[in-house]
Design a protein around this motif. Structure first.
Motif, PDB file in Angstrom:
ATOM      1  N   GLY A 117     -14.465 -44.967  34.429  1.00 56.20           N
ATOM      2  CA  GLY A 117     -15.852 -45.368  34.200  1.00 56.20           C
ATOM      3  C   GLY A 117     -16.535 -44.508  33.158  1.00 56.20           C
ATOM      4  O   GLY A 117     -17.740 -44.281  33.205  1.00 56.20           O
ATOM      5  N   ALA A 118     -15.733 -44.020  32.196  1.00 56.45           N
ATOM      6  CA  ALA A 118     -16.318 -43.174  31.149  1.00 56.45           C
ATOM      7  C   ALA A 118     -16.644 -44.015  29.916  1.00 56.45           C
ATOM      8  O   ALA A 118     -15.954 -44.979  29.602  1.00 56.45           O
ATOM      9  CB  ALA A 118     -15.345 -42.056  30.782  1.00 56.45           C
ATOM     10  N   ARG A 119     -17.703 -43.632  29.235  1.00 55.92           N
ATOM     11  CA  ARG A 119     -18.106 -44.328  28.012  1.00 55.92           C
ATOM     12  C   ARG A 119     -17.274 -43.801  26.851  1.00 55.92           C
ATOM     13  O   ARG A 119     -17.097 -42.593  26.692  1.00 55.92           O
ATOM     14  CB  ARG A 119     -19.593 -44.082  27.737  1.00 55.92           C
ATOM     15  N   LEU A 120     -16.761 -44.718  26.037  1.00 55.07           N
ATOM     16  CA  LEU A 120     -15.911 -44.332  24.904  1.00 55.07           C
ATOM     17  C   LEU A 120     -16.687 -44.433  23.594  1.00 55.07           C
ATOM     18  O   LEU A 120     -17.321 -45.448  23.318  1.00 55.07           O
ATOM     19  CB  LEU A 120     -14.677 -45.238  24.843  1.00 55.07           C
ATOM     20  N   ILE A 121     -16.627 -43.377  22.796  1.00 56.07           N
ATOM     21  CA  ILE A 121     -17.172 -43.409  21.441  1.00 56.07           C
ATOM     22  C   ILE A 121     -15.997 -43.223  20.496  1.00 56.07           C
ATOM     23  O   ILE A 121     -15.197 -42.303  20.675  1.00 56.07           O
ATOM     24  CB  ILE A 121     -18.193 -42.270  21.237  1.00 56.07           C
ATOM     25  N   ASP A 181      -7.725 -47.332  26.862  1.00 53.66           N
ATOM     26  CA  ASP A 181      -8.749 -48.281  27.305  1.00 53.66           C
ATOM     27  C   ASP A 181      -8.663 -48.527  28.806  1.00 53.66           C
ATOM     28  O   ASP A 181      -9.677 -48.604  29.491  1.00 53.66           O
ATOM     29  CB  ASP A 181      -8.610 -49.591  26.528  1.00 53.66           C
ATOM     30  N   LYS A 236     -19.624 -39.607  38.674  1.00 49.88           N
ATOM     31  CA  LYS A 236     -18.838 -39.962  37.486  1.00 49.88           C
ATOM     32  C   LYS A 236     -18.900 -38.809  36.500  1.00 49.88           C
ATOM     33  O   LYS A 236     -19.796 -37.964  36.572  1.00 49.88           O
ATOM     34  CB  LYS A 236     -19.415 -41.225  36.849  1.00 49.88           C
ATOM     35  N   ALA A 272     -11.538 -47.147  31.561  1.00 48.37           N
ATOM     36  CA  ALA A 272     -12.208 -48.147  32.397  1.00 48.37           C
ATOM     37  C   ALA A 272     -12.124 -47.735  33.869  1.00 48.37           C
ATOM     38  O   ALA A 272     -13.091 -47.831  34.621  1.00 48.37           O
ATOM     39  CB  ALA A 272     -11.577 -49.519  32.178  1.00 48.37           C
ATOM     40  N   ASN A 296     -23.953 -38.162  16.811  1.00 52.50           N
ATOM     41  CA  ASN A 296     -24.254 -38.200  18.243  1.00 52.50           C
ATOM     42  C   ASN A 296     -24.971 -36.946  18.739  1.00 52.50           C
ATOM     43  O   ASN A 296     -25.267 -36.828  19.917  1.00 52.50           O
ATOM     44  CB  ASN A 296     -22.969 -38.393  19.046  1.00 52.50           C
ATOM     45  N   PRO A 330     -19.758 -38.608  27.650  1.00 49.88           N
ATOM     46  CA  PRO A 330     -18.872 -39.620  27.072  1.00 49.88           C
ATOM     47  C   PRO A 330     -17.562 -39.027  26.569  1.00 49.88           C
ATOM     48  O   PRO A 330     -17.396 -37.802  26.507  1.00 49.88           O
ATOM     49  CB  PRO A 330     -19.685 -40.164  25.893  1.00 49.88           C
TER      50      PRO A 330
END
Lengths: 419, 301
Positions: free
Chosen positions: B83-87, B76, B54, B80, B125, B58
């Motif tokens: 599979g990436a994290r969203l900030i 969004d 992956k 999804a 962050n 982020p």
């Protein structure tokens, strides 16, 4: 045919470099109307007559105010045959480091000669830097032909003068083209004023010059950049070594040697997200899997057992010094980045400083100042896997970084192992 | 077999190299994502760089609150899938809490408000590298910017004091508090992006393709009507067949009249156009000759 040609131009205000680039962009219809409008408006504000095409390339406020090119600007245009990336660099000696920067990635360099003045100090310097950075193709654009009545004799005189000088340099491919950047002769369209010239126009030459064989397709060099271990269900045992091929052609089944360990194994597969490939060559970015489990990390290199780079801690190189903050001198410690390997070096010796106008070697100097180039000896904290720069521009080059300011202070081209 | 790459493959390889280099040498990188076509291509390149892993960092979206709804929906869904994290760094939240002030006037632009939110998100962050989708063909200050663009403690860019950048050897050394903006698609042009979208069948928000939309003509641009856009006196809204060449704030991004409803037609249109994408559709870039250079010095994208 390779589709991207990266070329460098060097020059200052008066020699017509900006006009030449402006002409290439304008005649290939690359300049957009709003950019042209902005240039015309800015030209009016500066009180210049007619649009000043230099304003298209000089992007920073200070450059426009002072009417000079300070930094490398990258510009893009395309024809149906090729895509072009221009590294447009300043020509003055005080910006040598910017020229070296622009030249480092170029396949071809255009050096402008003024048909009236022939080979001057600046054109010699530019040709020398092109040869030092191993740009394989050099184009001498003999410009302002309109001011010498498109004289064949004058063109030949300038070309001969340059050939004479270039015989001292190592330049594989020299091409002379008579042009008038201002009027457009032989830039994009063939000139009716030079019936004696049967070579290509500048653009035709840029479209046709053969660059595919400039890349090293013989010596397999694969600096490991990143190790991919998904540890997911689907790819449970997958261990891939990601990187950009720096030389040679790699195929599944090939025997490879890993440096520094010296272990040998075979390539199991060459992976990409679009599926496995049968061959990988420079400058492809791929992921290699191996038949045996060998401990490999970033900074290691894959090569062939019978064709490996030199493993050495003692480097003999040409260095261009790029900072005014301090002088390059024996005893100095610096960080080095070579392929994907980071280490530290100590300067052992400055063998000579090169006068880049006369090519004279000054052996009495053991310092390099800003924009100076010299042959030096370095001792590295750990072995590097190097090739001669003339053989491979990727495994033969390095940068030097000041460990306190973190800025890039030197560019190096490897000649071999220091004794 | 000839050992030559197409121009898209060569550009792709260069970008992948840069993504991997950053993931190797930085502690806390993040990918700036706007939902625009360039950041969508960036996301695809990041996927390619690390497949079958992956994406190892982020995604940061500086959200002005003035988004096209289609773009947020797209963001969004796509993140999804990857599979990436969203900030999210929210301009609206900071306006609501009083930290930021909306510019005065009708239909204010939030362009300037993005910079403090971006810099705050970086600080919060502790990001030390931020991938951005800027291209050098977009604008002339960008034409001179490095692939690794150094930012000081205040997020400022100093165009006169850039690190030399040679070969493909990138210097990513920073001290705590400083960071590098990384531009992996520096050498791509607008046309390259579109050709890549076509070749790779990359999905992009539908508003890039021709559609019917109610718009109003303002300062020579076609601005979408809607709850964020109050009509001034004398303005009349009408429906037109348009598409977007760039995507930014709804209040300042202009549409172009177009019936290009497929990628092939868009490419034909882009190849034939005589106006740059920013000149055509971005009020925020039109302010002055040095508008982009000035904003970039302060820490803008």
């Amino acid at each position: 045919m390779a589709e991207i040609l990266r070329f460098a131009t060097a020059g200052s205000v008066d020699d017509g470099k900006s006009t030449l680039i402006g002409r290439l962009l304008y005649d290939t219809k690359t300049i957009f109307q709003d950019q042209m409008d902005a240039v015309e408006k800015a030209s009016e504000n500066l009180g210049t007559e007619g649009p000043n095409l230099a304003l298209l390339t000089d992007g920073l406020r200070a450059e426009r105010e002072q009417g000079i090119t300070i930094d490398v600007a990258y510009r893009y245009f395309a024809t149906p045959k090729r895509k072009f990336i221009i590294a447009d660099t300043p020509g003055h000696i005080q910006y040598t480091r910017n020229m070296v920067t622009g030249a480092s990635t170029a396949d071809l360099a255009i050096v402008l000669l003024d048909a009236r003045h022939g080979v001057v100090e600046q054109s010699k310097r530019h040709a020398f830097l092109a040869s030092l950075l191993r740009i394989p193709h050099l184009v001498l654009a003999v410009n302002k032909m309109d001011l010498v009545d498109f004289s064949e004799e004058q063109f030949n005189k300038v070309a001969d003068e340059f050939r004479d000088f270039a015989s001292r340099l190592d330049i594989p491919d020299l091409t002379f083209i008579p042009v008038s950047a201002l009027l457009g002769d032989n830039v994009v369209d063939r000139s009716e004023n030079t019936p004696w010239y049967d070579g290509p126009t500048l653009l035709t030459h840029l479209e046709q010059v053969h660059i595919a064989s400039d890349r090293n397709m013989i010596d397999v060099r694969f600096p490991v950049q990143y190790v991919l271990r998904p540890q997911s269900e689907e790819y449970h045992d997958f261990r891939g070594f990601a990187g950009t091929v720096a030389g040679g052609v790699m195929k599944p089944g090939d025997e490879v040697m890993v440096l520094p360990s010296g272990f040998t194994t075979r390539i199991a597969s060459i992976e990409t997200m679009d599926g496995p490939v049968e061959e990988a060559f420079a400058p492809m970015s791929v992921t290699v899997t191996l038949e045996d489990e060998i401990d490999i990390s970033r900074g290691d290199m894959l090569c062939r057992p019978n064709n490996s780079p030199t493993v050495t801690q003692d480097i003999d190189a040409m260095v261009c010094w790029m900072t005014a903050d301090e002088k390059f001198a024996p005893g100095m410690k610096l960080a080095i980045k070579h392929t994907t390997r980071n280490a530290r070096v100590m300067v052992k010796d400055v063998q000579y400083r090169l006068d880049i106008n006369s090519l004279h070697r000054d052996e009495s100097s053991d310092l390099l100042e800003l924009n100076e180039i010299g042959r030096v000896t370095l001792r590295c904290t750990q072995p590097l896997f190097v090739d001669e720069y003339r053989r491979n521009r990727t495994t033969g080059s390095f940068i030097l970084i000041d460990e306190h300011t973190n800025t890039t202070v030197g560019a190096g081209m490897i000649l071999g192992v220091a004794e | 077999m000839s050992y030559e790459l197409s121009h898209l493959r060569e550009l792709e390889a260069e970008s992948i190299h840069i993504f991997r280099e950053v993931a190797s040498e930085f502690e806390r990188p993040a990918l700036m994502f706007s939902g625009g076509k360039d950041s969508i291509v960036m996301l695809r390149l990041a996927e390619k760089a690390f497949h079958p892993c992956k994406i190892p960092f982020p995604v940061l979206h500086v959200d002005t609150g003035h988004n096209f709804p289609e773009v947020i929906e797209f963001r969004d869904r796509r993140l999804a899938e990857v599979g990436a994290r969203l900030i999210v760094g929210s301009v609206q939240e900071r306006i609501d809490s009083g930290q930021l002030k909306e510019e005065p006037g009708l239909n204010p632009s939030r362009n300037q408000l993005q910079t403090p939110v971006l810099l705050e998100s970086i600080e919060e962050n502790e990001f030390d590298a931020l991938f951005g989708g800027a291209r050098r063909d977009e604008e002339k200050a960008r034409a001179k910017e490095r692939v690794y663009s150094f930012r000081d403690d205040f997020g400022q860019w100093d165009p006169k004091n850039q690190r030399p950048e040679l070969w493909s050897l990138y210097n990513g050394r920073t001290r705590k508090g400083e960071h590098i903006r990384v531009f992996p698609i520096s050498n791509w042009t607008e046309l390259d992006i579109w050709q890549y979208i076509e070749a790779e069948k990359v999905e992009i928000p539908q508003i890039y393709y021709s559609h019917q939309r109610e718009i109003v003509e303002r300062d020579g641009m076609l601005i979408a009507t809607g709850p964020l856009n109050t009509l001034a006196e004398g303005e009349t809204a009408y429906t037109e067949t348009v598409r977007y060449r760039t995507i930014g704030c709804m209040t300042v991004t202009g549409a172009v009249e177009s019936d290009a409803d497929t990628i092939e037609k868009v490419i034909a249109e882009v190849a034939g156009t005589r106006i740059t994408e920013r000149g055509a559709t971005r009020a925020d870039d039109r302010v002055s000759e040095a508008a982009m250079e000035d904003r970039k010095k302060e820490g803008y994208f």
